[in-house]
Write an enzyme that holds these catalytic residues in place. Structure first.
Site, PDB file in Angstrom:
ATOM      1  CG  ASP A   8      18.418 -17.033  12.664  1.00 18.65           C
ATOM      2  OD1 ASP A   8      17.679 -16.896  11.658  1.00 18.65           O
ATOM      3  OD2 ASP A   8      18.088 -17.732  13.645  1.00 18.65           O
ATOM      4  CB  CYS A  66      15.139 -15.643  13.733  1.00 19.40           C
ATOM      5  SG  CYS A  66      13.808 -15.501  14.935  1.00 19.40           S
ATOM      6  CB  THR A  68       9.678 -18.845  15.598  1.00 20.02           C
ATOM      7  OG1 THR A  68      10.688 -18.304  16.477  1.00 20.02           O
ATOM      8  CG2 THR A  68       9.758 -20.355  15.568  1.00 20.02           C
ATOM      9  CG  HIS A  99      -3.410   0.714  18.654  1.00 22.17           C
ATOM     10  ND1 HIS A  99      -4.416  -0.046  19.216  1.00 22.17           N
ATOM     11  CD2 HIS A  99      -4.041   1.634  17.880  1.00 22.17           C
ATOM     12  CE1 HIS A  99      -5.593   0.388  18.795  1.00 22.17           C
ATOM     13  NE2 HIS A  99      -5.385   1.400  17.977  1.00 22.17           N
ATOM     14  CG  HIS A 134      -2.840   4.231  20.852  1.00 21.87           C
ATOM     15  ND1 HIS A 134      -3.388   3.107  21.418  1.00 21.87           N
ATOM     16  CD2 HIS A 134      -3.783   4.736  20.018  1.00 21.87           C
ATOM     17  CE1 HIS A 134      -4.600   2.912  20.928  1.00 21.87           C
ATOM     18  NE2 HIS A 134      -4.867   3.893  20.081  1.00 21.87           N
TER      19      HIS A 134
END
Ligand code: RB5
Length: 366
Positions: A8, A66, A68, A99, A134
């Site tokens: 963004d 973005c 955060t 993992h 995993h």
């Protein structure tokens, strides 16, 4: 490696940095935008596009940015087949691959500087998935996803990539991948998996209602409405799938196409083609166990269409994302049915982890 990127406005500048870094590493970058730090946009609009490119195998991976990283991460993880990891440091980037087999990396441009972001991206691109316990955990996520959300349809041209991941198919594929499986068992398994795939591949076939008598009374039942089918194996490995398919659709005609892959150029070279004379009236299933570069399968389909083929689908056991992308590029309207989509192609054009050379394993030639 094909990598989609999206951001963004808050992530735009860092996205441009990451694009440069990906290009330096020789990655092919597909940029879904946005294209400015000034114009405020909504991160889901951009994140979904890049995440869907991964889900539909147009790109192998994606990097989303973005402010955060949180919004992009929430958005991407709504897309079926996406495992997006928001990473703020080297360690989480490594672990997200090792993992979690994360196929989308998310960065927060207001949290992470450009140098750290490059380091995170490098670690995330380089680290392989560890598999083992995993993989079982990821299988649980996939099972939940398959129950509860819809897969995005692949390819803008209309051709879909349908992954037939029924537990029986996955189990048998696991046995086939094992290098210690004998040629005899391998042959049987190829036929069994091809047979199981027929259910999905023929799901759309038209039915008509007819009246019959059971031992008790008259009733109406459904019967296939005389649709003409053809199976065309790509020689030689495609032969291994034919019997398994014919067991379920015994009236299908069988054509043959001989192509081999030049080991130096990796390009398909054709040497044989014999198709049913009424090929233009038949629905055609081209079968080739391994969709690696996509070159042979795309060439086989082109040959069939040049000879009058109209409605064609490709049925493979294992595909590489590169092969799917190349095939859809050559034939945007044609569906691909596969039992698994693997990680990538190695330098010799083999699917990784794959199962080796299907022809050699079927016929014991190595
Ligand atoms: C935009 O201001 C910001 O909300 C967005 O980039 C992101 O951080 C959301 O999670």
């Amino acid at each position: 490696m094909k990598v989609a990127v999206a951001a963004d406005h808050a992530g735009y500048v860092l996205k441009e940095e990451i694009k440069k870094y990906l290009a330096e590493r020789g990655c092919e970058v597909i940029d879904f935008g946005t294209s400015s730090a000034e114009v405020k946009v909504d991160y889901p609009d951009w994140g979904f596009k890049a995440a869907e490119a991964v889900a539909t195998h147009k790109a192998e991976r994606a990097v989303l940015v973005c402010g955060t990283g949180i919004g992009m991460s929430i958005s991407a993880n709504k897309v079926h087949g996406v495992r997006a990891a928001l990473c703020h440091d080297h360690f989480t980037a490594v672990m997200s691959r090792r993992h979690n087999d994360a196929n989308v990396l998310v960065l927060g441009a207001r949290v992470t500087g450009a140098d750290v972001a490059r380091d995170i991206t490098a670690a995330w691109l380089d680290e392989p998935f560890e598999g083992g316990r995993h993989a079982f955990r990821l299988d649980k996520i996939t099972a939940y996803e398959n129950e509860n959300s819809k897969k995005p349809e692949a390819s803008s041209g209309g051709g879909r990539t349908v992954v037939i991941d029924h537990p029986l198919v996955r189990h048998k594929l696991g046995l086939m991948r094992n290098r210690n499986t004998s040629s005899k068992d391998f042959r049987d398994l190829v036929q069994e998996v091809a047979g199981l795939m027929v259910y999905e591949v023929t799901r759309h076939l038209p039915l008509e209602e007819i009246e019959i008598e059971t031992p008790i009374e008259k009733t109406n039942v459904f019967t296939l409405s005389g649709k003409k089918l053809a199976i065309v194996p790509v020689l030689r490995a495609g032969l291994g799938m034919v019997e398994g398919i014919l067991k379920l659709i015994p009236n299908a005609k069988v054509g043959h196409i001989g192509l081999y892959r030049d080991p130096k150029t990796l390009k398909p070279v054709d040497y044989y083609c014999k198709l049913p004379s009424d090929i233009s009236e038949r629905e055609i299933f081209v079968v080739d166990p391994m969709l690696a570069t996509g070159g042979s399968a795309a060439a086989a389909v082109s040959h069939i269409m040049e000879r009058g083929g109209r409605k064609v689908s490709l049925v493979s056991l294992i595909a590489a994302p590169e092969g799917i992308a190349a095939f859809h590029e050559a034939h945007p309207n044609i569906d691909i049915f596969v039992a698994a989509v693997d990680s990538h192609l190695n330098d010799h054009g083999y699917i990784v982890p794959g199962l080796g050379d299907a022809g050699d394993r079927l016929f014991g030639t190595k």
